[in-house]
Structures are given as C-alpha cells and as structure tokens.
Design a protein around this motif. Structure first.
Motif, PDB file in Angstrom:
ATOM      1  N   GLU A  66       0.834  -1.201   0.000  1.00 42.30           N
ATOM      2  CA  GLU A  66       0.000   0.000   0.000  1.00 42.30           C
ATOM      3  C   GLU A  66       0.871   1.253   0.000  1.00 42.30           C
ATOM      4  O   GLU A  66       0.565   2.231  -0.682  1.00 42.30           O
ATOM      5  CB  GLU A  66      -0.927   0.022   1.221  1.00 42.30           C
ATOM      6  CG  GLU A  66      -2.032  -0.996   1.168  1.00 42.30           C
ATOM      7  CD  GLU A  66      -2.873  -1.011   2.430  1.00 42.30           C
ATOM      8  OE1 GLU A  66      -4.108  -1.038   2.301  1.00 42.30           O
ATOM      9  OE2 GLU A  66      -2.299  -0.980   3.554  1.00 42.30           O
ATOM     10  N   MET A  67       1.968   1.224   0.760  1.00 42.75           N
ATOM     11  CA  MET A  67       2.868   2.377   0.810  1.00 42.75           C
ATOM     12  C   MET A  67       3.510   2.619  -0.553  1.00 42.75           C
ATOM     13  O   MET A  67       3.645   3.762  -0.987  1.00 42.75           O
ATOM     14  CB  MET A  67       3.942   2.164   1.880  1.00 42.75           C
ATOM     15  CG  MET A  67       4.855   3.342   2.071  1.00 42.75           C
ATOM     16  SD  MET A  67       4.015   4.870   2.603  1.00 42.75           S
ATOM     17  CE  MET A  67       3.899   4.591   4.365  1.00 42.75           C
ATOM     18  N   LYS A  68       3.873   1.559  -1.244  1.00 42.02           N
ATOM     19  CA  LYS A  68       4.446   1.693  -2.584  1.00 42.02           C
ATOM     20  C   LYS A  68       3.448   2.370  -3.525  1.00 42.02           C
ATOM     21  O   LYS A  68       3.814   3.286  -4.274  1.00 42.02           O
ATOM     22  CB  LYS A  68       4.849   0.330  -3.140  1.00 42.02           C
ATOM     23  CG  LYS A  68       6.036  -0.278  -2.438  1.00 42.02           C
ATOM     24  CD  LYS A  68       6.301  -1.679  -2.974  1.00 42.02           C
ATOM     25  CE  LYS A  68       7.444  -2.355  -2.250  1.00 42.02           C
ATOM     26  NZ  LYS A  68       7.692  -3.713  -2.784  1.00 42.02           N
ATOM     27  N   MET A  69       2.198   1.921  -3.488  1.00 38.77           N
ATOM     28  CA  MET A  69       1.164   2.532  -4.341  1.00 38.77           C
ATOM     29  C   MET A  69       0.882   3.969  -3.922  1.00 38.77           C
ATOM     30  O   MET A  69       0.692   4.847  -4.771  1.00 38.77           O
ATOM     31  CB  MET A  69      -0.121   1.696  -4.309  1.00 38.77           C
ATOM     32  CG  MET A  69       0.027   0.381  -5.045  1.00 38.77           C
ATOM     33  SD  MET A  69      -1.513  -0.546  -5.181  1.00 38.77           S
ATOM     34  CE  MET A  69      -1.736  -1.094  -3.498  1.00 38.77           C
ATOM     35  N   LEU A  75       3.499  10.832  -6.189  1.00 36.74           N
ATOM     36  CA  LEU A  75       4.447  11.392  -7.158  1.00 36.74           C
ATOM     37  C   LEU A  75       3.741  11.809  -8.446  1.00 36.74           C
ATOM     38  O   LEU A  75       4.033  12.876  -9.001  1.00 36.74           O
ATOM     39  CB  LEU A  75       5.559  10.384  -7.455  1.00 36.74           C
ATOM     40  CG  LEU A  75       6.536  10.117  -6.309  1.00 36.74           C
ATOM     41  CD1 LEU A  75       7.420   8.920  -6.643  1.00 36.74           C
ATOM     42  CD2 LEU A  75       7.365  11.344  -6.003  1.00 36.74           C
ATOM     43  N   LEU A  76       2.806  10.988  -8.933  1.00 37.95           N
ATOM     44  CA  LEU A  76       2.041  11.348 -10.132  1.00 37.95           C
ATOM     45  C   LEU A  76       1.239  12.625  -9.899  1.00 37.95           C
ATOM     46  O   LEU A  76       1.187  13.506 -10.761  1.00 37.95           O
ATOM     47  CB  LEU A  76       1.106  10.208 -10.541  1.00 37.95           C
ATOM     48  CG  LEU A  76       1.745   9.045 -11.271  1.00 37.95           C
ATOM     49  CD1 LEU A  76       0.742   7.894 -11.411  1.00 37.95           C
ATOM     50  CD2 LEU A  76       2.251   9.484 -12.646  1.00 37.95           C
ATOM     51  N   TYR A  98       9.534   9.084 -14.641  1.00 41.64           N
ATOM     52  CA  TYR A  98      10.142   8.490 -13.457  1.00 41.64           C
ATOM     53  C   TYR A  98       9.111   7.679 -12.661  1.00 41.64           C
ATOM     54  O   TYR A  98       9.423   6.597 -12.143  1.00 41.64           O
ATOM     55  CB  TYR A  98      10.789   9.532 -12.532  1.00 41.64           C
ATOM     56  CG  TYR A  98      11.230   8.876 -11.256  1.00 41.64           C
ATOM     57  CD1 TYR A  98      12.361   8.064 -11.232  1.00 41.64           C
ATOM     58  CD2 TYR A  98      10.469   8.998 -10.094  1.00 41.64           C
ATOM     59  CE1 TYR A  98      12.731   7.397 -10.078  1.00 41.64           C
ATOM     60  CE2 TYR A  98      10.836   8.324  -8.944  1.00 41.64           C
ATOM     61  CZ  TYR A  98      11.963   7.533  -8.931  1.00 41.64           C
ATOM     62  OH  TYR A  98      12.305   6.855  -7.797  1.00 41.64           O
ATOM     63  N   CYS A  99       7.883   8.177 -12.582  1.00 39.80           N
ATOM     64  CA  CYS A  99       6.822   7.466 -11.855  1.00 39.80           C
ATOM     65  C   CYS A  99       6.584   6.086 -12.461  1.00 39.80           C
ATOM     66  O   CYS A  99       6.360   5.106 -11.743  1.00 39.80           O
ATOM     67  CB  CYS A  99       5.532   8.278 -11.847  1.00 39.80           C
ATOM     68  SG  CYS A  99       5.635   9.757 -10.828  1.00 39.80           S
ATOM     69  N   PHE A 100       6.643   6.000 -13.799  1.00 41.47           N
ATOM     70  CA  PHE A 100       6.501   4.703 -14.463  1.00 41.47           C
ATOM     71  C   PHE A 100       7.667   3.801 -14.067  1.00 41.47           C
ATOM     72  O   PHE A 100       7.485   2.627 -13.737  1.00 41.47           O
ATOM     73  CB  PHE A 100       6.435   4.873 -15.987  1.00 41.47           C
ATOM     74  CG  PHE A 100       6.366   3.565 -16.708  1.00 41.47           C
ATOM     75  CD1 PHE A 100       5.179   2.860 -16.796  1.00 41.47           C
ATOM     76  CD2 PHE A 100       7.508   3.022 -17.287  1.00 41.47           C
ATOM     77  CE1 PHE A 100       5.117   1.632 -17.444  1.00 41.47           C
ATOM     78  CE2 PHE A 100       7.465   1.796 -17.935  1.00 41.47           C
ATOM     79  CZ  PHE A 100       6.259   1.104 -18.020  1.00 41.47           C
ATOM     80  N   HIS A 101       8.878   4.343 -14.073  1.00 40.77           N
ATOM     81  CA  HIS A 101      10.069   3.593 -13.666  1.00 40.77           C
ATOM     82  C   HIS A 101       9.922   3.120 -12.214  1.00 40.77           C
ATOM     83  O   HIS A 101      10.224   1.959 -11.891  1.00 40.77           O
ATOM     84  CB  HIS A 101      11.310   4.486 -13.840  1.00 40.77           C
ATOM     85  CG  HIS A 101      12.564   3.904 -13.297  1.00 40.77           C
ATOM     86  ND1 HIS A 101      13.243   2.891 -13.931  1.00 40.77           N
ATOM     87  CD2 HIS A 101      13.271   4.198 -12.180  1.00 40.77           C
ATOM     88  CE1 HIS A 101      14.324   2.577 -13.218  1.00 40.77           C
ATOM     89  NE2 HIS A 101      14.361   3.372 -12.161  1.00 40.77           N
ATOM     90  N   PHE A 102       9.475   3.988 -11.342  1.00 41.83           N
ATOM     91  CA  PHE A 102       9.256   3.658  -9.931  1.00 41.83           C
ATOM     92  C   PHE A 102       8.276   2.494  -9.813  1.00 41.83           C
ATOM     93  O   PHE A 102       8.533   1.515  -9.102  1.00 41.83           O
ATOM     94  CB  PHE A 102       8.717   4.896  -9.196  1.00 41.83           C
ATOM     95  CG  PHE A 102       8.413   4.685  -7.746  1.00 41.83           C
ATOM     96  CD1 PHE A 102       9.360   4.964  -6.776  1.00 41.83           C
ATOM     97  CD2 PHE A 102       7.165   4.229  -7.334  1.00 41.83           C
ATOM     98  CE1 PHE A 102       9.085   4.781  -5.422  1.00 41.83           C
ATOM     99  CE2 PHE A 102       6.873   4.039  -5.994  1.00 41.83           C
ATOM    100  CZ  PHE A 102       7.830   4.314  -5.033  1.00 41.83           C
ATOM    101  N   ALA A 103       7.147   2.593 -10.511  1.00 50.84           N
ATOM    102  CA  ALA A 103       6.120   1.542 -10.451  1.00 50.84           C
ATOM    103  C   ALA A 103       6.671   0.223 -10.981  1.00 50.84           C
ATOM    104  O   ALA A 103       6.380  -0.853 -10.429  1.00 50.84           O
ATOM    105  CB  ALA A 103       4.890   1.967 -11.245  1.00 50.84           C
ATOM    106  N   PRO A 110      -0.136  -2.394 -13.142  1.00 46.98           N
ATOM    107  CA  PRO A 110      -1.292  -3.290 -13.332  1.00 46.98           C
ATOM    108  C   PRO A 110      -0.915  -4.455 -14.251  1.00 46.98           C
ATOM    109  O   PRO A 110      -0.158  -4.293 -15.198  1.00 46.98           O
ATOM    110  CB  PRO A 110      -2.343  -2.403 -14.004  1.00 46.98           C
ATOM    111  CG  PRO A 110      -1.860  -1.003 -13.835  1.00 46.98           C
ATOM    112  CD  PRO A 110      -0.380  -1.059 -13.622  1.00 46.98           C
ATOM    113  N   GLN A 111      -1.433  -5.603 -13.936  1.00 49.73           N
ATOM    114  CA  GLN A 111      -1.146  -6.808 -14.737  1.00 49.73           C
ATOM    115  C   GLN A 111      -2.007  -6.870 -15.965  1.00 49.73           C
ATOM    116  O   GLN A 111      -3.066  -6.541 -16.077  1.00 49.73           O
ATOM    117  CB  GLN A 111      -1.343  -8.055 -13.891  1.00 49.73           C
ATOM    118  CG  GLN A 111      -0.417  -8.098 -12.693  1.00 49.73           C
ATOM    119  CD  GLN A 111       1.069  -8.145 -13.069  1.00 49.73           C
ATOM    120  OE1 GLN A 111       1.434  -8.702 -14.098  1.00 49.73           O
ATOM    121  NE2 GLN A 111       1.904  -7.531 -12.263  1.00 49.73           N
TER     122      GLN A 111
END
Length: 111
Positions: A66-69, A75-76, A98-103, A110-111
């Motif tokens: 949850e913290m990661k999300m 950031l977004l 960068y947010c995409f890289h972080f995710a 999302p899968q």
C-alpha cells in the motif's frame, strides 16, 4: 470583499509509543467528516524561511505494498500539480516517466 474560510482537520490517535494507530480527516467544504486514512504526506511552504515544512504519517496497519502505491500515486499527483502551477510541461512529463520507472521497480504496475 468577503473571505470564505474552509477547514481541513486531521485527527491522529497514538499508541503508548506515540505511533499513529488511527487517522481521520474532515474537510468542511467537501462534506467529509472523520473519514479514515492510513497515511498522509503534508507539505507547507514557509515563505519567511524559504523552506518546506512537512509531516509524513502512516499507521501500523499500512502495508508495504500500500505504501508503494501511495508513493507512486503521490508522485504522479505532484507532477500534475507542478505542471498546473508552473506550466512546466516538459519537466512534469519527465517526472511522470520516473513514476513509471518507480512503479516498474516496485512491481506495482497493473497486470
């Protein structure tokens, strides 16, 4: 000119070690009353000191995933806010990249 006031209130319940166990927020204009939340990041600009004051809190129930999300979404949102406030589209797009890289690194895409 009349000035309208709005209040945002954050209530934090602490355990015996002063760690947050429960947090609720109220926003008078939004009709939100004691809505629970697990984490918050609050930044305030101090003009006199030319410095950012901040408060980062999360409760014991906040899971690492949850913290990661939460960080990813924050950031977004910062990229959107920065672009809206400054018109700096290019650097805002860089932040979104960068947010995409972080995710990707956090395995939260999302899968």
């Amino acid at each position: 000119m009349s000035v309208k006031k709005s209040e945002i209130k954050i209530t934090v319940s602490l355990d015996e070690n002063n760690l947050p166990v429960e947090m609720n927020w109220t926003a008078t204009d939004a009709g939100i009353n004691q809505e629970p939340c697990k984490a918050l990041i609050l930044s305030l600009w101090n003009e006199k000191e030319q410095n950012t004051l901040r408060m980062d809190l999360w409760n014991k129930d906040m899971k690492v995933d949850e913290m990661k999300m939460f960080f990813h979404q924050t950031l977004l949102t910062l990229a959107d806010t920065f672009e809206k406030a400054t018109g700096e589209k290019n650097i805002s797009e860089d932040l979104r990249d960068y947010c995409f890289h972080f995710a990707e690194k956090m395995n939260i895409l999302p899968q």
